[in-house]
Scaffold this active site. Structure first.
Site, short mmCIF file in Angstrom:
data_model
loop_
_atom_site.label_atom_id
_atom_site.label_comp_id
_atom_site.label_asym_id
_atom_site.label_seq_id
_atom_site.Cartn_x
_atom_site.Cartn_y
_atom_site.Cartn_z
N ASP A 117 0.81 -1.21 0.00
CA ASP A 117 0.00 0.00 0.00
C ASP A 117 0.84 1.27 0.00
O ASP A 117 0.33 2.37 -0.16
CB ASP A 117 -0.93 0.02 1.22
CG ASP A 117 -1.99 -1.07 1.12
OD1 ASP A 117 -2.47 -1.49 2.17
OD2 ASP A 117 -2.30 -1.48 -0.01
N ASP A 151 -2.17 -8.53 -19.95
CA ASP A 151 -2.28 -8.36 -18.49
C ASP A 151 -3.74 -8.25 -18.10
O ASP A 151 -4.60 -8.91 -18.69
CB ASP A 151 -1.49 -7.11 -18.07
CG ASP A 151 -0.87 -7.27 -16.70
OD1 ASP A 151 -1.61 -7.22 -15.71
OD2 ASP A 151 0.36 -7.44 -16.62
N PRO A 159 -4.74 9.89 -17.52
CA PRO A 159 -4.08 11.00 -18.23
C PRO A 159 -2.66 10.70 -18.68
O PRO A 159 -2.17 11.32 -19.62
CB PRO A 159 -4.10 12.14 -17.19
CG PRO A 159 -4.26 11.47 -15.87
CD PRO A 159 -5.10 10.26 -16.14
N ASP A 160 -1.99 9.74 -18.04
CA ASP A 160 -0.64 9.39 -18.44
C ASP A 160 -0.61 8.30 -19.51
O ASP A 160 0.46 7.92 -19.98
CB ASP A 160 0.16 8.90 -17.23
CG ASP A 160 1.24 9.89 -16.81
OD1 ASP A 160 1.58 10.76 -17.62
OD2 ASP A 160 1.73 9.79 -15.67
N ASP A 175 -17.74 -8.15 -24.54
CA ASP A 175 -18.59 -7.11 -25.13
C ASP A 175 -18.46 -5.76 -24.43
O ASP A 175 -19.13 -4.81 -24.80
CB ASP A 175 -20.06 -7.55 -25.08
CG ASP A 175 -20.30 -8.82 -25.88
OD1 ASP A 175 -19.62 -8.98 -26.91
OD2 ASP A 175 -21.15 -9.63 -25.48
N HIS A 184 -3.22 -3.99 -12.23
CA HIS A 184 -1.89 -4.51 -12.58
C HIS A 184 -1.49 -4.10 -13.98
O HIS A 184 -0.35 -3.64 -14.22
CB HIS A 184 -1.91 -6.04 -12.43
CG HIS A 184 -0.57 -6.68 -12.51
ND1 HIS A 184 -0.04 -7.13 -13.69
CD2 HIS A 184 0.34 -6.95 -11.55
CE1 HIS A 184 1.15 -7.68 -13.45
NE2 HIS A 184 1.41 -7.58 -12.15
N ASN A 198 5.34 15.81 -19.56
CA ASN A 198 4.06 16.51 -19.75
C ASN A 198 3.54 17.12 -18.46
O ASN A 198 2.38 17.51 -18.39
CB ASN A 198 3.01 15.55 -20.33
CG ASN A 198 2.72 14.38 -19.38
OD1 ASN A 198 3.45 14.13 -18.44
ND2 ASN A 198 1.63 13.68 -19.66
N ILE A 202 3.87 10.34 -13.90
CA ILE A 202 5.18 9.71 -13.90
C ILE A 202 5.80 9.78 -15.29
O ILE A 202 5.17 10.19 -16.27
CB ILE A 202 5.08 8.25 -13.45
CG1 ILE A 202 4.32 7.41 -14.50
CG2 ILE A 202 4.44 8.13 -12.09
CD1 ILE A 202 4.49 5.92 -14.33
N ASN A 276 7.99 -14.55 -8.37
CA ASN A 276 8.22 -14.00 -7.03
C ASN A 276 8.21 -15.07 -5.95
O ASN A 276 7.74 -14.83 -4.84
CB ASN A 276 7.14 -12.96 -6.71
CG ASN A 276 7.13 -11.81 -7.69
OD1 ASN A 276 8.16 -11.43 -8.21
ND2 ASN A 276 5.94 -11.28 -7.95
N TYR A 290 10.77 -20.18 -21.09
CA TYR A 290 10.83 -20.71 -22.46
C TYR A 290 12.06 -20.15 -23.17
O TYR A 290 12.46 -19.00 -22.95
CB TYR A 290 9.57 -20.34 -23.24
CG TYR A 290 8.31 -20.96 -22.70
CD1 TYR A 290 8.22 -22.32 -22.42
CD2 TYR A 290 7.18 -20.17 -22.48
CE1 TYR A 290 7.05 -22.88 -21.93
CE2 TYR A 290 6.01 -20.72 -21.98
CZ TYR A 290 5.96 -22.08 -21.70
OH TYR A 290 4.81 -22.63 -21.20
N SER A 351 6.94 -8.27 -11.64
CA SER A 351 5.99 -7.59 -12.52
C SER A 351 6.38 -6.14 -12.74
O SER A 351 6.13 -5.57 -13.80
CB SER A 351 4.57 -7.64 -11.94
OG SER A 351 3.89 -8.78 -12.34
#
Length: 678
Positions: A117, A151, A159-160, A175, A184, A198, A202, A276, A290, A351
């Site tokens: 968090d 994902d 906005p980013d 649909d 994620h 901008n 970030i 992980n 692979y 990730s």
């Protein structure tokens, strides 16, 4: 593929169950599939079947009374619905058919993150570790390089991200519009390619690249290999150049393997999180393991192995993934759905490490589009910072990625030094206070510039501005504060660096002057008494100019400049002709200005009384006294002063004859008595 013994056992299980249920009219009794070493990751009621054509898959399924519920055309993979608990048995039975390339239980794929968090709203320390800021001087990414994020979807209103997104594919809610209820996928997309520079949110690794999102993970972070394989194939067909898979599980999948192979056959680089579970037995994770996949492990911001990050011979490189080390806890800061955490969140895990490498791959393909996917992978591995044991090792792979080294290797050599020029103030200028510096600090691969100063022409240089990573072209370079510096000569230096360690510099000589000029002003009438000789004396080693002016009154409303002549010793002279001017007060003013912009002013006031005709004795009256003085001068033939001559020489009027004679005396007397005459 399962062993022959396992296949036969599963086949007998299916056969006996089907025979018994048919003969006795009983319902099929589910038989639990074998449990995996790392726990059951089978998708209930789903089997994946690989064939050469859809018709073959449908025929095989129909022979067993199974419906085909999904088909991936580019891969030739069908999804079959089977009774829950019979997945392994049906997969084993189908794998015996010659038409089947493979048959397997559908497997789950989970997001590879360690949720936290902790939210760092203004820190992306992992970018500095990766050397991303320096690498951006070579490239910030091309819109021609598409990053596929397989994902949990993406927040299309973020906005980013919203300006970067291509129309995606949602395999969870077919649909519905693209969304991300987990967060994620939005995080991964932002780390890899968020809109940057901008003033919002970030900075993504590959600013210019576009993002192609697919949604295969649900709100619980779990998806299956059929949806994953379909998303990979679809992304490849849509033109993706790099595919990010921040997901996985310990169980391999033929469908997933073939999807990865499809991407590789189309020169698409697949980047996957290594997993992980290091602290839980360190299982091999797929799809990272692979062949040909760029498997990404995680380190902390101190380049220490992240305790959760899987290790093994399949790990290619590592990147910051957050975690706790001697410096404390750090998370990777990225985007999040607006509805979940206000648009941004911190996350740790492989990730979070994988999309950094995905972004790097996109930067490399932007700089050198001719590189193949295997060449991009090899370049990233070759330029990584070696950690742990010398050379490649299972904990760090080839090391922690170095964005700058990778992009320099991709772009090739640069032999052109940067441009460094200071255009203002000018060479040799005298300055004081805050000095605004203007010039150019630029390069195709610009990295930084800094301004430095030193007293005189020797000694150590000291920075006068912070290091700037923004190039300038005929623009402000910064400000130099001189008020607390001793007066005297100084040197200023502009140093510019580029990403290839080439540098240039420009040196400027200046003089600091805090002292204003000192001015004195004098005025004296000449012999005519109608002309003032004005003299100003100025003490100032860095003098620029001097102005001599006059105006009517003690506080003139306007000034008239006098032609001024410089003389030796810092003196300046001018002449003020008062002839014909009205009587009253006047003010003279001398203003000196030095090269540093200081000014000094000296004023002098006087009263001008014009001469009265006939005022020989200079008392500003015309009476018998003037006649007597004129008579004495005429009789004694004394040489009169200029003013006496001007007042009394009235014959032969009006211009006079240049002498005072008895005739002038007579005329003055007649004028005084008012009996006529000139």
């Amino acid at each position: 593929m399962p062993s022959r013994r396992t296949v036969l056992r599963s086949f007998l299980s299916v056969a006996l169950t089907l025979i018994a249920s048919h003969a006795l009219g009983l319902s099929v009794i589910p038989v639990a599939p074998p449990e995996d070493a790392e726990g059951d990751v089978a998708v209930p009621g789903k089997v994946l079947l690989g064939t050469r054509a859809r018709s073959e898959a449908e025929a095989l399924a129909a022979g067993l009374g199974l419906p085909v519920v999904g088909w991936i055309g580019p891969l030739g993979i069908a999804e079959l619905a089977v009774p829950e608990g019979m997945e392994g048995a049906y997969a084993a039975l189908l794998s015996l058919r010659p038409e089947a390339r493979f048959a397997e239980v559908a497997r789950t794929r989970c997001a590879q993150r360690v949720p936290r968090d902790t939210f760092y709203s203004s820190k992306q320390s992992y970018l500095a570790v990766d050397q991303a800021p320096a690498a951006w001087s070579i490239s910030t990414g091309s819109p021609d390089v598409i990053i596929a994020v397989v994902d949990s979807g993406v927040d299309t209103n973020h906005p980013d991200l919203k300006a970067k997104l291509l129309p995606g594919l949602d395999l969870i809610s077919l649909d519905a519009p693209m969304s991300d209820s987990l967060g994620h996928g939005t995080f991964v997309a932002g780390v890899a390619a968020a809109e940057s520079d901008n003033q919002v949110g970030i900075a993504g690794v590959s600013w210019g690249s576009r993002v192609l999102p697919t949604r295969i993970l649900g709100p619980d972070g779990v998806g299956d290999t059929f949806a994953e394989a379909g998303a990979i194939a679809w992304s490849v067909d849509q033109g993706a150049k790099v595919v990010n898979l921040s997901l996985g599980n310990p169980q391999p999948s033929d469908a997933e393997r073939e999807a990865v192979g499809y991407a590789q056959a189309h020169d698409v680089l697949v980047v996957a999180a290594a997993g992980n579970s290091y602290q839980y037995g360190n299982p091999t994770y797929y799809p990272a393991a692979y062949p040909g996949v760029l498997a990404v492990g995680a380190v902390t911001v101190s380049d220490v192995h992240a305790p959760y990050s899987n290790a093994g011979p399949y790990v290619s490189v590592c990147a910051p993934g957050g975690g706790t080390d001697s410096t404390g806890f750090h998370s990777i800061f990225g985007t999040a759905p607006l509805s979940l955490s206000g648009g941004y969140q911190g996350m740790t895990g492989t990730s979070a490490a994988a999309p950094q490498v995905t972004g790097l791959a996109a930067l490399i393909r932007s700089v050198k589009p001719s590189l193949t996917a295997p060449q991009v992978k090899a370049l990233i591995e070759r330029t990584a910072v070696d950690l742990g044991s010398p050379g490649r090792d299972d904990l760090f792979g080839y090391g922690r990625v170095d964005f700058l080294a990778a992009l320099k290797a991709a772009a090739g050599p640069d032999t052109t030094p940067p441009v460094a020029a200071i255009t203002a103030p000018s060479e040799g200028a005298v300055v004081d206070g805050v000095v605004s510096l203007v010039g150019t600090a630029a390069d195709d691969h610009f990295l930084s510039f800094v301004l430095e100063a030193r007293a005189g022409d020797a000694g150590a240089w000291a920075p006068i501005t912070a290091v700037s990573t923004t190039p300038a072209s005929g623009a402000s370079l910064g400000e130099w504060y001189t008020s607390a510096l001793p007066e005297g000569p100084y040197q200023l230096r502009l140093r510019v660096r580029d990403a290839y360690d080439l540098s240039s510099e420009a040196v400027l000589h200046l003089t600091v002057d805090h002292t204003a000029p000192k001015v004195t002003l004098k005025a004296a009438a000449d012999a005519s008494e109608t002309t003032l000789q004005v003299t100003a004396t100025v003490l100032e080693p860095n003098l620029k100019d001097v102005a001599l002016e006059y105006g009517a009154g003690l506080s003139p409303g306007g000034w008239t400049e006098l032609p001024t002549t410089p003389a030796a010793g810092g003196t300046f002279t001018a002449t003020l002709d008062l002839g014909g001017r009205a009587a009253g007060p006047y003010t003279l003013r001398a203003t000196a200005r030095d090269l540093a912009g200081h000014t000094a002013t000296q004023a002098l006031s006087f009263t001008w009384t014009p001469p009265i005709a006939g005022d020989v004795n200079g008392d500003h009256l015309f009476n018998i006294g003037d006649v007597l003085v004129a008579l004495r001068l005429a009789v004694t033939r004394q040489t009169p002063t200029a003013s006496q001559l001007r007042a009394a020489d009235v014959a032969p009027a009006p211009s006079g004859d240049g002498a005072i004679t008895l005739a002038d005396v007579v005329l003055l007397l007649r004028r005084m008595l008012g009996i006529g005459g000139a």
